[in-house]
Scaffold this motif. Structure first.
Motif, PDB file in Angstrom:
ATOM      1  N   TYR A 187      -3.725  -1.993  -2.672  1.00 35.69           N
ATOM      2  CA  TYR A 187      -3.484  -3.380  -2.305  1.00 35.69           C
ATOM      3  C   TYR A 187      -4.049  -4.273  -3.406  1.00 35.69           C
ATOM      4  CZ  TYR A 187      -2.724  -1.417   2.342  1.00 35.69           C
ATOM      5  OH  TYR A 187      -2.273  -0.677   3.402  1.00 35.69           O
ATOM      6  N   LEU A 191      -4.206  -8.688  -0.973  1.00 34.04           N
ATOM      7  CA  LEU A 191      -4.226  -7.745   0.147  1.00 34.04           C
ATOM      8  C   LEU A 191      -2.817  -7.397   0.620  1.00 34.04           C
ATOM      9  CD1 LEU A 191      -7.280  -9.078   2.196  1.00 34.04           C
ATOM     10  CD2 LEU A 191      -7.227  -7.379   0.368  1.00 34.04           C
ATOM     11  N   ARG A 192      -1.939  -7.259  -0.346  1.00 35.30           N
ATOM     12  CA  ARG A 192      -0.594  -6.769  -0.056  1.00 35.30           C
ATOM     13  C   ARG A 192      -0.326  -5.555  -0.935  1.00 35.30           C
ATOM     14  NH1 ARG A 192       2.506  -9.548   3.333  1.00 35.30           N
ATOM     15  NH2 ARG A 192       1.743 -11.585   3.989  1.00 35.30           N
ATOM     16  N   ARG A 212       3.837  -5.822   1.544  1.00 35.08           N
ATOM     17  CA  ARG A 212       3.415  -5.959   2.938  1.00 35.08           C
ATOM     18  C   ARG A 212       1.892  -5.942   3.041  1.00 35.08           C
ATOM     19  NH1 ARG A 212       7.180  -2.196   6.860  1.00 35.08           N
ATOM     20  NH2 ARG A 212       9.227  -2.979   6.227  1.00 35.08           N
ATOM     21  N   SER A 213       1.387  -6.550   4.113  1.00 36.57           N
ATOM     22  CA  SER A 213      -0.037  -6.460   4.425  1.00 36.57           C
ATOM     23  C   SER A 213      -0.273  -5.162   5.189  1.00 36.57           C
ATOM     24  CB  SER A 213      -0.481  -7.657   5.263  1.00 36.57           C
ATOM     25  OG  SER A 213       0.032  -7.542   6.590  1.00 36.57           O
ATOM     26  N   PRO A 214      -1.509  -4.684   5.282  1.00 42.33           N
ATOM     27  CA  PRO A 214      -1.749  -3.403   5.963  1.00 42.33           C
ATOM     28  C   PRO A 214      -1.349  -3.415   7.428  1.00 42.33           C
ATOM     29  CG  PRO A 214      -3.814  -4.541   5.483  1.00 42.33           C
ATOM     30  CD  PRO A 214      -2.752  -5.244   4.726  1.00 42.33           C
ATOM     31  N   ASP A 215      -1.485  -4.546   8.096  1.00 46.71           N
ATOM     32  CA  ASP A 215      -1.139  -4.593   9.518  1.00 46.71           C
ATOM     33  C   ASP A 215       0.364  -4.623   9.745  1.00 46.71           C
ATOM     34  OD1 ASP A 215      -3.790  -4.699  10.761  1.00 46.71           O
ATOM     35  OD2 ASP A 215      -3.976  -6.615   9.730  1.00 46.71           O
ATOM     36  N   GLU A 216       1.148  -4.797   8.676  1.00 47.52           N
ATOM     37  CA  GLU A 216       2.599  -4.814   8.809  1.00 47.52           C
ATOM     38  C   GLU A 216       3.220  -3.447   8.536  1.00 47.52           C
ATOM     39  OE1 GLU A 216       3.176  -9.459   7.314  1.00 47.52           O
ATOM     40  OE2 GLU A 216       3.612  -7.785   5.956  1.00 47.52           O
ATOM     41  N   THR A 231      -8.650  -6.316  12.791  1.00 49.69           N
ATOM     42  CA  THR A 231      -7.428  -6.048  12.037  1.00 49.69           C
ATOM     43  C   THR A 231      -7.773  -5.377  10.720  1.00 49.69           C
ATOM     44  OG1 THR A 231      -7.432  -8.178  10.900  1.00 49.69           O
ATOM     45  CG2 THR A 231      -6.340  -8.082  13.053  1.00 49.69           C
ATOM     46  N   VAL A 233      -6.434  -6.200   7.842  1.00 45.13           N
ATOM     47  CA  VAL A 233      -6.558  -7.229   6.810  1.00 45.13           C
ATOM     48  C   VAL A 233      -8.005  -7.692   6.698  1.00 45.13           C
ATOM     49  CG1 VAL A 233      -5.969  -9.614   6.235  1.00 45.13           C
ATOM     50  CG2 VAL A 233      -4.177  -8.020   6.897  1.00 45.13           C
ATOM     51  N   ARG A 237     -10.396  -7.270   3.472  1.00 45.03           N
ATOM     52  CA  ARG A 237     -11.020  -8.451   2.887  1.00 45.03           C
ATOM     53  C   ARG A 237     -12.527  -8.256   2.751  1.00 45.03           C
ATOM     54  NH1 ARG A 237      -8.974 -11.878   6.003  1.00 45.03           N
ATOM     55  NH2 ARG A 237      -7.268 -12.480   4.620  1.00 45.03           N
TER      56      ARG A 237
END
Length: 833
Positions: A187, A191-192, A212-216, A231, A233, A237
């Protein structure tokens, strides 16, 4: 590893491209005619093998600059270190002169042609050195293209063996990224996702992850590790900001490769940064651990169930304990339904198909209506077959498992999962059946207990107050210890009775003997005391009437005795009792006793514990001496301890020592009353007792001055209007405007009656604002008012009838100087704005 910093080849300044190929200021530089030129120490950094830029990167490589004719124009210190020749020995000489032709190695003419190759060069010491070369054509000063026939060239050189090791390392690193069975994702600072390896793509079933972000990356994602951010993200972070790695974070979700099935991954995160420590992003390593996670969770679930399900002999609580254990760790929802006859203490015969109604005793996460197991439902099929029934459909899975013990079916437990249509695995069904089997044993034990104690518990509930009233005047706590622990009831009793005018009646009594017979007698006496207390009798008068009732009952039993039979003993004879009335307005407590131990009184200011010398009076039913009342003035916060003699008397127990021990406990009266009760019981009754014991602790409060308003009025009809005016004004000050009309009506009727029928003495009007609004009118008369239905032509007689219908309750109590008529109104409900 250490990485020496390098300068560009000596003489590079003669060709503009040389400066572009290598950053300046990296080390000693030699040029034609000036030999060695001092420069910074080439030390520092890491060795080339550990640098991702490799040995041939200009920052590490030995470099030389060749002219169009192939002669050496520049020679770096690194080149000297590699081949041993100082710059003065090399500059101006043909580079081909240093090539060692061996086997199929390149000829000197092509060894320094543009491109990359491995050649053997002669070391100053005479031996050959395998060198990896990268030759680049150089541009001219005006950036025009070099002469393709004979361009000037920049030669980067490195030990071939070192370069081969670095290339092998790079191949292994590439293999780690591309061949690792562990899913990897990188990432960026935002964070994508900027890169994923093939293992992650195959595991997740999608290639559309970049950006994409990790939660996606999954649906229905949920962080399972306690104490972690909610989450991914937020987790990334934190890693990016602090540099602290996260290891083995458990994450649950659905991957595109199998969107109907939840999976669990073990994820680890660590920050990626450059050589200077500047963050570049975060790397994620993920491994699917669904089966291992579920196996551990199921094992933990069974262990937890073993320690938390069935800890009491209560069927409903046992069912709730099962539901609490299973949701959400095992299922999304659980419902426990027991047969009605089981709840009553009965059990179906082994092998019998249950037909009675089901009662839902527990459900999680919420209470739901009890299902009617109509034919064909999973619950009905499970009950009929006495075996688990599974069903999947419409995105919901459920399994109904019968509660069985010794071949008898007690009920059914239903586990359900939402948004799941995947088939059951053997592990899930095994866990469900094991949970239900353990619960069934606990439920059956509780059922046996229920059957054996139903009669005793029903009697106990009917005889003793299950819930003490919440009163402004007192704070209460009690302990009741019957000697007959199997039946759970005895002959001792206590009671707290709300009386008019915010007063409180306190009762404690002791029936001779214990067990069910004594408990039945206790219940009869307790009911009588409550009925007499409602008449607002003084304590001595109440005990006198109770004594008459006991004696009358004994005489009636003797009168109907059949000749030749012995007179059955009446447990009511010889009963001891203490009755007290506490008035929070006056701060007084009036009490009388019939052969009962005096209470303990704790002064809140001095902490002194006393046992007031009250006139004892005889036990009930024995006749003789009259009963006498004593009035005590109790400061706010005083503590009363009413108890039966079972608390302080017994075999091998000295009464004086026990009373002293009780006093020592009560000295700490500022502690919570429940704690005092527990300490008193633990101190005085450390072992099983041979007599019933009851303890009632009462902490007194007084009403504040602003809660009570009173006026003395002359017995004059003209003052009725003034009484209404005073009452309405006070009610308004209390913010009870809604009660103004009714209060005016009550005051008007009661004061009018007092003036007409209460004698010539003054009339007292009192309003009390407590849990209700109380209106009292006192006069010197002794005539008891009563309701009557007035005829249509009657001009009066409707006052008390109106009061009875417009107030919550009303009544009369008699005093030494006359009587008081009172009425209570419920306070208006305060609604949030």
């Amino acid at each position: 590893m250490r990485r020496p910093d390098r300068e560009p080849a000596a003489g590079a300044a003669a060709h503009p491209a040389a400066g572009a190929a290598a950053p300046p200021g990296r080390g000693p530089v030699a040029g034609p005619g000036d030999g060695r030129v001092p420069g910074p120490d080439p030390g520092g950094g890491t060795e080339p093998g550990g640098d991702p830029r490799g040995p041939l990167h200009v920052a590490h490589a030995a470099t030389a600059v060749l002219g169009a004719d192939g002669r050496v124009l520049g020679w770096s210190a690194a080149a000297e270190a590699l081949l041993g020749y100082p710059a003065g020995d090399v500059l101006g000489r043909p580079a081909g002169a240093y090539v060692v032709r061996a086997g199929d190695g390149p000829a000197p003419a092509v060894a320094f042609a543009p491109g990359s190759r491995t050649v053997a060069l002669r070391h100053r010491a005479g031996h050959g050195v395998r060198v990896r070369l990268t030759v680049l054509p150089l541009t001219t000063a005006d950036a025009s293209p070099p002469d393709p026939a004979a361009p000037a060239r920049l030669v980067a050189m490195a030990d071939a063996a070192e370069n081969e090791r670095w290339e092998a390392l790079q191949s292994m690193l590439a293999g780690l990224a591309t061949q690792s069975p562990i899913g990897l994702a990188i990432y960026g600072i935002g964070l994508r996702v900027v890169w994923t390896n093939q293992a992650l793509v195959e595991e997740m079933g999608s290639t559309q992850y970049v950006g994409r972000s990790p939660d996606e990356m999954v649906t229905h994602g949920q962080v399972l590790t306690p104490g972690s951010p909610p989450t991914l993200v937020e987790t990334l972070r934190r890693v990016l900001e602090t540099g602290e790695p996260v290891i083995d974070l458990h994450y649950r979700g659905r991957a595109p490769v199998d969107p109907d099935r939840f999976r669990v991954w073990s994820c680890s995160y660590y920050r990626l940064q450059d050589a200077s420590g500047t963050p570049l992003g975060v790397c994620e390593e993920s491994v699917e651990i669904t089966e291992r996670y579920l196996a551990q969770q199921r094992l933990d679930l069974l262990v937890r169930a073993g320690s938390t399900v069935g800890v009491t002999l209560d069927m409903a609580r046992t069912a709730r304990e099962l539901a609490a254990v299973a949701v959400p760790r095992f299922a999304d929802a659980v419902a426990v339904d027991l047969l009605e006859q089981v709840l009553e203490g009965e059990r179906p015969a082994p092998g019998e198909v249950p037909e009675g109604p089901l009662v839902r005793v527990a459900a999680a996460p919420d209470d739901r209506p009890a299902p009617r197991p109509a034919a064909g439902t999973p619950q009905a099929r499970a009950l009929s077959a006495a075996a688990a029934v599974r069903e999947t459909g419409d995105g919901v899975r459920l399994v109904a498992v019968p509660l069985r013990v010794e071949g008898a079916v007690l009920g059914v437990v239903t586990f359900s999962w939402e948004d799941r249509s995947d088939p059951f695995d053997p592990g899930e069904l095994a866990v469900a059946e094991e949970l239900v089997a353990r619960t069934a044993v606990c439920v059956d034990n509780a059922r046996r207990y229920t059957r054996e104690h139903t009669a005793a518990l029903m009697l106990q509930r009917s005889l003793l107050p299950r819930l003490l009233p919440r009163l402004t005047a007192v704070e209460l706590a009690y302990r009741y210890l019957p000697a007959d622990s199997r039946a759970g009831v005895g002959g001792d009793w206590f009671d707290v009775i709300a009386l008019s005018g915010t007063r409180v009646g306190l009762v404690v009594g002791d029936v001779v003997g214990h067990g069910l017979r004594a408990a039945a007698t206790m219940g009869r006496l307790r009911t009588s005391v409550r009925a007499l207390a409602r008449l607002d009798l003084a304590p001595d008068e109440l005990l006198g009437r109770l004594d008459d009732l006991v004696a009358q009952a004994a005489n009636e039993r003797a009168a109907v005795l059949v000749e030749g039979e012995s007179v059955p003993y009446d447990e009511a004879l010889g009963v001891t009792c203490l009755y007290a009335v506490y008035d929070p307005v006056a701060g007084t407590c009036t009490m009388a006793r019939a052969g009962h131990p005096a209470p303990a009184v704790v002064d809140p200011e001095t902490d002194a514990v006393t046992f007031p010398d009250l006139p004892a009076g005889p036990p009930l039913g024995l006749g003789g001496l009259p009963f006498e009342s004593t009035e005590l003035v109790l400061p706010r916060g005083s503590l009363l301890a009413l108890f039966t003699d079972g608390l302080v008397r017994g075999r091998d127990r000295d009464v004086d020592e026990q009373l002293a021990a009780l006093g020592a406990v009560l000295v700490g009266h500022r502690r919570p009353l429940d704690e005092l009760c527990d300490d008193a019981v633990a101190t005085l009754l450390p072992r099983p007792v041979d007599d019933d014991a009851a303890l009632l602790l009462v902490r007194t409060h007084t009403l504040d001055e602003h809660q009570v308003a009173s006026w003395e009025l002359a017995s004059d009809p003209r003052l009725v209007a003034r009484a209404r005016e005073l009452a309405l004004q006070q009610v308004t000050e209390w913010g009870l405007d809604e009660l103004g009309f009714t209060t005016e009506l009550v005051v008007s009727e009661l004061v009018t009656n007092a003036v007409r029928y209460g004698g010539a003495g003054p009339v007292q009007l009192r309003l009390i604002r407590d849990q209700t609004l109380i209106c009292e009118v006192s006069d010197t008369g002794h005539t008891s008012p009563h309701l009557r239905r007035a005829a249509l032509e009657d001009e009066g007689g409707r006052g008390l009838f109106l009061i009875a219908h417009m107030t919550q309750q009303w009544g009369t109590r008699y005093t030494a100087t006359g009587k008081t008529i009172w009425a209570e109104q419920a306070l208006p409900v305060t609604r949030p704005s």
